[in-house]
Design a protein around this motif. Structure first.
Motif, PDB file in Angstrom:
ATOM      1  N   ALA A  80      76.308  91.285  30.968  1.00 63.28           N
ATOM      2  CA  ALA A  80      76.755  90.012  30.411  1.00 63.28           C
ATOM      3  C   ALA A  80      78.135  90.109  29.775  1.00 63.28           C
ATOM      4  CB  ALA A  80      75.745  89.500  29.390  1.00 63.28           C
ATOM      5  N   GLN A 137      67.330  80.134  35.629  1.00 67.82           N
ATOM      6  CA  GLN A 137      68.730  80.274  35.232  1.00 67.82           C
ATOM      7  C   GLN A 137      69.567  81.004  36.280  1.00 67.82           C
ATOM      8  OE1 GLN A 137      68.867  82.123  31.351  1.00 67.82           O
ATOM      9  NE2 GLN A 137      67.351  80.731  30.486  1.00 67.82           N
ATOM     10  N   ARG A 194      63.352  82.249  32.761  1.00 66.43           N
ATOM     11  CA  ARG A 194      64.627  82.917  33.042  1.00 66.43           C
ATOM     12  C   ARG A 194      65.000  82.798  34.521  1.00 66.43           C
ATOM     13  NH1 ARG A 194      66.187  86.508  28.533  1.00 66.43           N
ATOM     14  NH2 ARG A 194      67.970  86.936  29.880  1.00 66.43           N
ATOM     15  N   SER A 215      74.258  84.262  33.697  1.00 62.59           N
ATOM     16  CA  SER A 215      72.906  84.505  33.186  1.00 62.59           C
ATOM     17  C   SER A 215      72.245  85.578  34.025  1.00 62.59           C
ATOM     18  CB  SER A 215      72.076  83.216  33.202  1.00 62.59           C
ATOM     19  OG  SER A 215      72.018  82.696  34.519  1.00 62.59           O
TER      20      SER A 215
END
Length: 414
Positions: A85, A124, A121, A92
């Protein structure tokens, strides 16, 4: 005031001729160039649409980039995701657990890839949630052993939401009778259709915690799936992460895992461009024929112009103007009709289907039931430019031949 070469050249294109056959070939040349340009624009636009549709369907299930560990085990996925990240292109990420298994319902048995996911998640990094036709992705609850199947896989197993399926995994349990495969019953809680047979017939989704229990992975996962701000930068981001991540990892982006699909489309697009360009080339040969006959028909006019002081270069420019007019008009007509048709393919194709009473793309055969089209203006510019260049080159020899006519020989029998 226009140069006299331009005035005479334009006059030859629309003046009444004693030889109407020349006019007919001129019209055929214009129509041929227009048809070739129109076909090129429409076909390339449709292929661009197919390429974009294919990419959208693949990335509806697959991620832009995946990071996995040695032996398909990644111990600290949160730490790896935190490192990834730090790259500005990473939007994401989500963990996943992959395994191969056999799904059974009565006498129906099928092999499949079992993917453990975290529903919140997963949404995303991929558009899988919008492909779930029956049920929803949030139906996967930890500990409830629910499963979401691809549409083709569910059809082959003959199951619907609420039915039970048995999952057998190759990771076996050691018993006094030998190594026995692990068997677990799951409840079908949803069915998805991604529009790719590879996924619809061979992918099943379960909750990540259920996958970890079934595969005895503890807190480990198989890897991390990443979403990038620009999917076309995936190869560059892969190289950047390979240098910045601390540890031993395998990095794969979508251009590597599905390279054959896009390479095939790109090669087919190039070949179709070259094949359809032959239509324009054939029309350009007609321009040569038109000008050769026009030069023969206008020999006396050329001789008079030469005796009045016109230079050979001026004679050459007169017939270049005449041939270029055919090429320019045909190209503009082809570009206009091609752009109009490419922007309205979704409307024109249903009209053709209704007119002839046939279904060009039946939904039970093709996943893409409508013909996609994406017009790229750079393609239009390239096609138009090449058409004009071919048309211009076709005028050179006849125009040069006209400039070489001897006035005395041409007027001897007049």
């Amino acid at each position: 005031m226009l140069p006299f070469e331009l005035q005479i050249g334009l006059r030859y294109t629309h003046a009444k001729r004693s030889n109407h056959f020349i006019s007919f070939i001129s019209i055929v040349s214009m129509a041929g160039i227009a048809l070739g340009v129109m076909a090129l624009i429409v076909v390339l636009s449709v292929m661009n649409g197919f390429q974009e549709e294919l990419r959208a369907r693949i990335l509806g299930v697959a991620a832009h980039l995946e990071i996995s560990g040695p032996g398909d085990r990644l111990p600290d996925w949160r730490g790896v995701l935190a490192q990834a990240a730090q790259n500005k292109s990473v939007v994401s990420g989500a963990p996943y657990a992959n395994a191969q298994g056999m799904l059974a319902n009565g006498g129906n048995v099928r092999g499949a890839i079992i993917r453990g996911i975290l529903p919140d998640r997963e949404s995303q990094v991929a558009d899988l949630a919008r492909h779930v036709k029956l049920g929803k992705l949030d139906n996967l609850k930890p500990g409830e052993f629910g499963i979401i199947l691809g549409g083709e896989l569910a059809r082959m197993l003959n199951v619907y939401p609420g039915d039970k399926v048995v999952l057998l995994t190759p990771q076996g349990n050691i018993t006094p009778a030998g190594v026995m495969p692990r068997v677990k019953q799951f409840t079908v809680v949803g069915i998805f259709e991604a529009g790719m047979f590879e996924y619809d017939s061979g992918l099943a989704l379960i909750h990540l915690q259920d996958a970890q229990k079934l595969l005895r992975m503890g807190d480990d996962v198989s890897g991390v799936r990443l979403k990038l701000d620009d999917l076309f930068r995936a190869p560059f981001v892969t190289r950047e992460l390979a240098q910045s991540l601390r540890g031993d990892f395998y990095l794969t982006d979508w251009t590597q895992s599905h390279a054959n699909f896009f390479r095939a489309v790109a090669i087919e697009k190039r070949m179709m461009f070259l094949i359809l360009l032959l239509i324009v080339a054939v029309a350009a040969f007609n321009i040569v024929s038109t000008l050769v006959m026009a030069v023969t028909d206008k020999q006396s006019d050329i001789a008079i112009l030469r005796t009045l002081g016109a230079r050979p270069g001026s004679i050459m420019r007169i017939f270049i103007v005449q041939g270029a007019f055919i090429g320019v008009f045909g190209t503009l007509l082809g570009v206009a009709s091609g752009v109009l048709l490419a922007l309205n393919v979704e409307t024109v194709v249903p009209m053709i289907e209704r007119l002839f009473g046939m279904d060009l793309f039946p939904a039970d055969v093709y996943y893409i039931s409508q013909l996609p089209s994406k017009l790229i203006w750079s393609d239009v510019a390239i096609i138009g430019g090449i058409s004009l260049l071919i048309s211009l080159l076709a005028t050179l020899y006849p125009s040069w031949a006209a400039s070489r006519i001897n006035p005395a020989e041409a007027l001897r029998y007049e």
